[in-house]
Design an enzyme around this catalytic site. Sequence first.
Site, PDB file in Angstrom:
ATOM      1  N   ASP A   1       8.189   3.143   5.336  1.00 13.99           N
ATOM      2  CA  ASP A   1       6.934   2.068   5.404  1.00 13.99           C
ATOM      3  C   ASP A   1       6.742   2.170   7.229  1.00 13.99           C
ATOM      4  OD1 ASP A   1       7.424   0.876   3.390  1.00 13.99           O
ATOM      5  OD2 ASP A   1       7.695  -1.057   3.719  1.00 13.99           O
ATOM      6  N   ASP A   2       5.620   0.735   7.199  1.00 11.84           N
ATOM      7  CA  ASP A   2       5.107   1.748   9.132  1.00 11.84           C
ATOM      8  C   ASP A   2       4.595   2.574   9.787  1.00 11.84           C
ATOM      9  OD1 ASP A   2       5.428  -1.232   7.919  1.00 11.84           O
ATOM     10  OD2 ASP A   2       7.053  -1.872  10.081  1.00 11.84           O
TER      11      ASP A   2
ATOM     12  N   HIS B   1      -0.162   0.528   2.743  1.00 15.19           N
ATOM     13  CA  HIS B   1       0.985  -0.448   3.933  1.00 15.19           C
ATOM     14  C   HIS B   1      -0.020  -1.078   4.835  1.00 15.19           C
ATOM     15  CE1 HIS B   1       4.766  -2.609   4.160  1.00 15.19           C
ATOM     16  NE2 HIS B   1       4.552  -2.225   5.634  1.00 15.19           N
TER      17      HIS B   1
ATOM     18  N   HIS C   1      -1.077  -3.735   9.147  1.00 16.36           N
ATOM     19  CA  HIS C   1       0.331  -4.259   8.739  1.00 16.36           C
ATOM     20  C   HIS C   1      -0.170  -5.940   9.152  1.00 16.36           C
ATOM     21  CE1 HIS C   1       4.234  -4.843   8.533  1.00 16.36           C
ATOM     22  NE2 HIS C   1       4.644  -3.865   8.206  1.00 16.36           N
TER      23      HIS C   1
ATOM     24  N   TYR D   1       5.421  -7.754   4.443  1.00 15.80           N
ATOM     25  CA  TYR D   1       6.534  -8.686   4.093  1.00 15.80           C
ATOM     26  C   TYR D   1       6.941  -8.386   2.414  1.00 15.80           C
ATOM     27  CZ  TYR D   1       4.221  -8.857   9.006  1.00 15.80           C
ATOM     28  OH  TYR D   1       3.631  -8.643  10.266  1.00 15.80           O
TER      29      TYR D   1
ATOM     30  N   HIS E   1      12.395   2.417   7.125  1.00 16.07           N
ATOM     31  CA  HIS E   1      11.152   2.780   7.888  1.00 16.07           C
ATOM     32  C   HIS E   1      11.173   3.889   8.760  1.00 16.07           C
ATOM     33  CE1 HIS E   1      12.086  -1.498   6.835  1.00 16.07           C
ATOM     34  NE2 HIS E   1      10.558  -1.708   6.883  1.00 16.07           N
TER      35      HIS E   1
HETATM   36 ZN    ZN Z   1       6.022  -2.919   7.110  1.00 18.06          ZN
END
Ligand code: ZN
Length: 336
Positions: A142-143, A193, A197, A234, A284
């Site tokens: 993610d991210d 995602h 965010h 989240y 991540h």
């Molecule tokens: Zn995230």
Amino acid sequence: MIIQDITRLIVLLNIYRMECDCMNKKMLISWFSIYLSITLVMICGITVLDRADDDRQFAKNAVAEEDTVDNKKIEEDTSNLLIEEQSTEYVEKETVAAESETINVDDVVVHMGEGKADRTNIGARIFTDVDPDKPMVALTFDDGPDTESTNFILDALDKYDARATFFVVGYKVPDTETTIKRAYDLGCEIGSHTYDHVNLTSLNKIQRNAQINNTKKMITAITGQKRVLLRPPYGAVNDAILKEVNTPIILWSIDTEDWITRDPENTVKNVMENVKDGSIILMHDSYTETSEATEELIKRLTDEGYQLVTVSELGYHKFGGLAKGVKYGAMYGDDE
Ligand code: ZN
């Protein structure tokens, strides 16, 4: 109103100052008048900025609304495309069998009946080099993307012929198109995602649609990938979101906590102690420490006999497909 009152007061003070004989009083009035003038300038400045902000917000809302309409059109276009693809399904499969290890798109919709959402692989890439009888897991990142650390992860995936799923943040996409394309070309899946965010449960419907659909649109434009899975930041979703999204929602079964510990050894340990057939592993790719952990992790998982597949592949092998608006935390092959 306040601006007019202060201006009036400054004028009155200056008239009084001119008529006043006492030097001390004159001085005091001058200072007070200067103080009021500065206050006046500050109030004017704040008012101008506020107005500009309102204008920007208004423009943003207008764009979001426009995009929703736009996205509806794209959604319709895409479904037409997919129907066309269905009719060429058998031709594609024959070609795939001849070449082996190439892509096999399975368009079958599994109708689940009573209260259950239908499962499908439409728009998903399914590879033929996976043994469905052997254990498999999905590494998810993610991210990102991050040009440096994501490419480090891609090097490791490439080295071991492994695949993973990257849930990218929309605002990072324009600067990392080459990295996204490389991931897709290596067989990886690109998911959304959201654009900024954000916690989707704190937004209204128009804002939610913009966050999800804008990112999806960018991913499809770069890769041609038709199904774009959603991982909500989240892990935050509510019933309204589940009802309105047009894609499966992917959570995780192992949280490596890589972003807290920033310790490659700990990340590997967390996975190896908890992994089982069907795990979805959360990491991540925006952290260097995670990219450092990945090669060791891939090596250890491969040594233990796990096949590293994308989330859509895991869904295909464990459930026969994934359903839109359904949350998946793991894919152990049980019923949803
Ligand atoms: Zn995230």
